[in-house]
Design an enzyme around this catalytic site. Structure first.
Site, PDB file in Angstrom:
ATOM      1  N   ARG A 132       0.903  -1.013  -0.131  1.00 32.67           N
ATOM      2  CA  ARG A 132       0.548   0.692   0.115  1.00 32.67           C
ATOM      3  C   ARG A 132       1.053   1.345  -0.095  1.00 32.67           C
ATOM      4  O   ARG A 132       1.000   2.156   0.724  1.00 32.67           O
ATOM      5  CB  ARG A 132      -0.428   0.128   1.242  1.00 32.67           C
ATOM      6  CG  ARG A 132      -2.234  -0.977   0.749  1.00 32.67           C
ATOM      7  CD  ARG A 132      -3.425  -1.226   1.967  1.00 32.67           C
ATOM      8  NE  ARG A 132      -4.069  -1.145   1.600  1.00 32.67           N
ATOM      9  CZ  ARG A 132      -5.368  -1.097   2.155  1.00 32.67           C
ATOM     10  NH1 ARG A 132      -4.980  -1.283   3.442  1.00 32.67           N
ATOM     11  NH2 ARG A 132      -6.380  -2.236   2.127  1.00 32.67           N
ATOM     12  N   GLN A 137      -0.843   2.606  -5.900  1.00 33.55           N
ATOM     13  CA  GLN A 137      -2.431   2.297  -5.495  1.00 33.55           C
ATOM     14  C   GLN A 137      -3.712   2.240  -6.810  1.00 33.55           C
ATOM     15  O   GLN A 137      -4.348   1.850  -6.262  1.00 33.55           O
ATOM     16  CB  GLN A 137      -3.071   4.229  -4.371  1.00 33.55           C
ATOM     17  CG  GLN A 137      -2.978   4.489  -3.704  1.00 33.55           C
ATOM     18  CD  GLN A 137      -2.962   5.869  -3.504  1.00 33.55           C
ATOM     19  OE1 GLN A 137      -3.700   6.514  -4.443  1.00 33.55           O
ATOM     20  NE2 GLN A 137      -3.159   6.157  -2.321  1.00 33.55           N
TER      21      GLN A 137
HETATM   22  P1  NAI Z   1      -9.033  -4.248   6.290  1.00 31.65           P
HETATM   23  O1  NAI Z   1      -9.999  -5.048   5.038  1.00 31.65           O
HETATM   24  O2  NAI Z   1      -7.963  -5.099   6.681  1.00 31.65           O
HETATM   25  O3  NAI Z   1      -9.961  -4.414   7.833  1.00 31.65           O
HETATM   26  C1  NAI Z   1     -11.232  -3.581   7.577  1.00 31.65           C
HETATM   27  C2  NAI Z   1     -10.647  -2.255   8.549  1.00 31.65           C
HETATM   28  O4  NAI Z   1     -11.060  -2.799  10.069  1.00 31.65           O
HETATM   29  C3  NAI Z   1      -9.786  -1.197   8.761  1.00 31.65           C
HETATM   30  O5  NAI Z   1     -10.669   0.177   9.092  1.00 31.65           O
HETATM   31  C4  NAI Z   1      -9.312  -2.083  10.505  1.00 31.65           C
HETATM   32  O6  NAI Z   1      -8.823  -0.990  11.347  1.00 31.65           O
HETATM   33  C5  NAI Z   1     -11.431  -2.269  11.387  1.00 31.65           C
HETATM   34  N1  NAI Z   1     -10.741  -3.189  12.730  1.00 31.65           N
HETATM   35  C6  NAI Z   1      -9.017  -4.328  12.697  1.00 31.65           C
HETATM   36  N2  NAI Z   1     -10.146  -4.913  14.116  1.00 31.65           N
HETATM   37  C7  NAI Z   1     -10.688  -4.268  14.243  1.00 31.65           C
HETATM   38  C8  NAI Z   1     -11.932  -4.259  15.494  1.00 31.65           C
HETATM   39  N3  NAI Z   1     -10.814  -5.543  16.868  1.00 31.65           N
HETATM   40  N4  NAI Z   1     -12.987  -3.607  15.636  1.00 31.65           N
HETATM   41  C9  NAI Z   1     -13.041  -2.718  15.231  1.00 31.65           C
HETATM   42  N5  NAI Z   1     -12.057  -2.159  13.665  1.00 31.65           N
HETATM   43  C10 NAI Z   1     -12.252  -2.990  12.947  1.00 31.65           C
HETATM   44  O7  NAI Z   1      -9.085  -2.923   6.018  1.00 31.65           O
HETATM   45  P2  NAI Z   1      -8.701  -1.861   4.826  1.00 31.65           P
HETATM   46  O8  NAI Z   1     -10.124  -0.984   5.319  1.00 31.65           O
HETATM   47  O9  NAI Z   1      -8.368  -2.525   3.392  1.00 31.65           O
HETATM   48  O10 NAI Z   1      -7.917  -0.760   4.643  1.00 31.65           O
HETATM   49  C11 NAI Z   1      -8.075   0.251   5.899  1.00 31.65           C
HETATM   50  C12 NAI Z   1      -6.729   1.797   5.721  1.00 31.65           C
HETATM   51  O11 NAI Z   1      -5.773   1.572   5.105  1.00 31.65           O
HETATM   52  C13 NAI Z   1      -7.814   1.897   5.147  1.00 31.65           C
HETATM   53  O12 NAI Z   1      -8.910   2.897   5.647  1.00 31.65           O
HETATM   54  C14 NAI Z   1      -6.476   3.615   4.028  1.00 31.65           C
HETATM   55  O13 NAI Z   1      -6.983   4.045   5.563  1.00 31.65           O
HETATM   56  C15 NAI Z   1      -5.286   2.922   4.087  1.00 31.65           C
HETATM   57  N6  NAI Z   1      -5.684   2.365   2.815  1.00 31.65           N
HETATM   58  C16 NAI Z   1      -4.183   2.842   2.523  1.00 31.65           C
HETATM   59  C17 NAI Z   1      -4.024   2.672   1.158  1.00 31.65           C
HETATM   60  C18 NAI Z   1      -3.231   3.197   0.366  1.00 31.65           C
HETATM   61  O14 NAI Z   1      -1.958   4.589   1.368  1.00 31.65           O
HETATM   62  N7  NAI Z   1      -2.163   3.676  -0.592  1.00 31.65           N
HETATM   63  C19 NAI Z   1      -5.011   1.703   0.439  1.00 31.65           C
HETATM   64  C20 NAI Z   1      -5.941   1.523   1.412  1.00 31.65           C
HETATM   65  C21 NAI Z   1      -6.116   2.014   2.323  1.00 31.65           C
END
Ligand code: NAI
Length: 393
Positions: A132, A137
């Protein structure tokens, strides 16, 4: 010299409707000097017809072993499976040694697949492993598909809910808006929040990463406060860390009071490479309102709801728990459109002088490599030293 030969097969995993290349990306591949062969019917379920691929310049063929064997690069959605078109033989077995395979290969889950692919000396790139970083991206297929899953989860919930989503003022009186709780506000969760808001629901969300609070609030939803403990949920690469049992217990206690008031619960919480945290235990489900709907997007990783079952709708008292394992496949046109762009963006980074080159110095290639040259790279990648520039300093 013959150009790189790309093969786009029809997916044979059950209920997979997506395709890894669209007429749009076929055109881009051809413009980059590749030869593209598409299996007849490959895009049909995603509404990309054979004629459209032909107009884009692809050659259409039957999905014979020859088509697989001739390929230098095979782009797929799901990992290789035994195929009727190959007389029941596994797709990985018919690829020639050294060929490149790209797709969602579930590297966290498939040790056996890793061994099979490396025994066949295939270069396998897993879309899940694309790092990431800003440059990658455009290749972020986890995000493009998670966003679709988050959107569709809300529509599935709305279609099962015995209530309206919006607040309505009618001649017969007021109808209260639905209450939606989203657990895990990453890519899928944020899109679920936005979709539920657009339908008029009152939305609350929980996540373990502090940074998410602002994003949740900017969408007009309420952030459920985190346990007041020292632990922080931020892990590597923007992902969450695995939280302690004490933290999760306290979080369940706080969130529980919101869940029992909810009409819809969408759960998306994941921790890379780990079992999904259980955030909705059975006793909470039993205390929920009759008619409530839970959509568990983490069901394939073990589920955020204790009672969800992959591929099944489960009823517990008056509550429906939807365990659809592949919601992006229910929006196959746009899911394929975006996925194909992600895949082509990744493949294009391998091209040097119209040849496929696996450059282990390249951060994206190195990160995404699952198997290469008879070696399972994934474990190594996970424990890899920092990039050379950093290590040199
Ligand atoms: P993911 O699919 O691995 O997880 C989904 C969500 O579940 C995450 O927000 C995580 O913090 C949350 N989670 C984990 N344990 C939890 C718990 N016990 N209770 C409640 N929530 C919990 O993550 P996803 O959606 O693929 O990415 C997360 C973040 O990464 C995005 O929101 C973004 O900020 C960042 N991101 C950065 C990128 C980049 O810099 N190129 C690309 C995509 C995402």
């Amino acid at each position: 010299v013959a150009g790189v030969r790309v093969f786009v097969p029809r997916e044979r995993a059950p209920a997979e409707t997506r395709v890894a290349a669209t007429p749009e990306t076929v055109k881009q591949m051809l413009a980059a000097g590749l030869e593209v062969t598409v299996e007849e019917g490959a895009g049909e379920r995603a509404c990309f017809l054979d004629a459209a691929y032909e107009r884009a310049g692809a050659k259409l063929v039957a999905g014979s072993p020859e088509a697989w064997r001739a390929a230098d690069l095979v782009v797929k959605v799901c990992g290789p499976v035994a195929s009727d078109a190959l007389g029941g033989v596994d797709e990985a077995e018919v690829l020639r040694e050294g060929a490149v395979l790209v797709g969602f290969l579930a590297p966290h889950r498939s040790q056996a697949l890793a061994e099979r692919l490396s025994a066949r000396r295939l270069t396998a790139l897993a879309m899940e492993l694309v790092p990431r970083i800003t440059r990658a991206q455009r290749m972020d297929a986890l995000s493009s598909q998670a966003s679709i899953a988050g959107y569709k989860a809300v529509l599935v919930a709305a279609s099962h809910l015995p209530k309206y989503f919006p607040l309505l003022m009618t001649a017969a009186g007021t109808v209260k808006p639905a209450r939606v709780v989203v657990m895990g506000a990453g890519v899928a969760g944020l899109q679920a929040i936005a979709t539920a808001k657009r339908l008029g629901a009152v939305v609350e969300a929980s996540d373990v990463r502090e940074a998410v609070k602002e994003q949740v609030e900017s969408l007009g939803a309420k952030f459920i406060p985190l346990p007041k403990m020292e632990e922080r949920g931020e892990g590597k690469g923007g992902y969450a860390r695995e939280m302690s049992a004490a933290f999760l217990a306290e979080q369940r206690r706080i969130v529980g009071s919101h869940l029992v008031e909810a009409d819809v619960v969408i759960t998306t919480a994941l921790v890379p490479g780990k079992r999904a945290p259980v955030l909705v235990p059975a006793e909470v489900v039993r205390a929920m309102r009759p008619g409530a709907v839970i959509v568990d997007l983490a069901v394939e990783q073990g589920g955020n709801c204790e009672l969800s079952v992959a591929g099944r709708d489960v009823r517990e008292g008056g509550v429906l728990i939807v365990g659809h394992p592949n919601l992006p496949a229910t929006v196959p046109y746009d899911a394929s459109l975006l996925y194909a762009r992600n895949v082509w963006a990744l493949c294009a980074t391998l091209l040097r002088d119209k040849k496929l080159v696996v450059d282990l110095e390249d951060e994206i290639t190195r990160g995404a490599l699952f198997t290469h040259d008879g070696v399972v790279r994934y474990e190594m990648a996970a424990a890899a030293p920092p990039p050379r520039e950093a290590a040199a300093g």
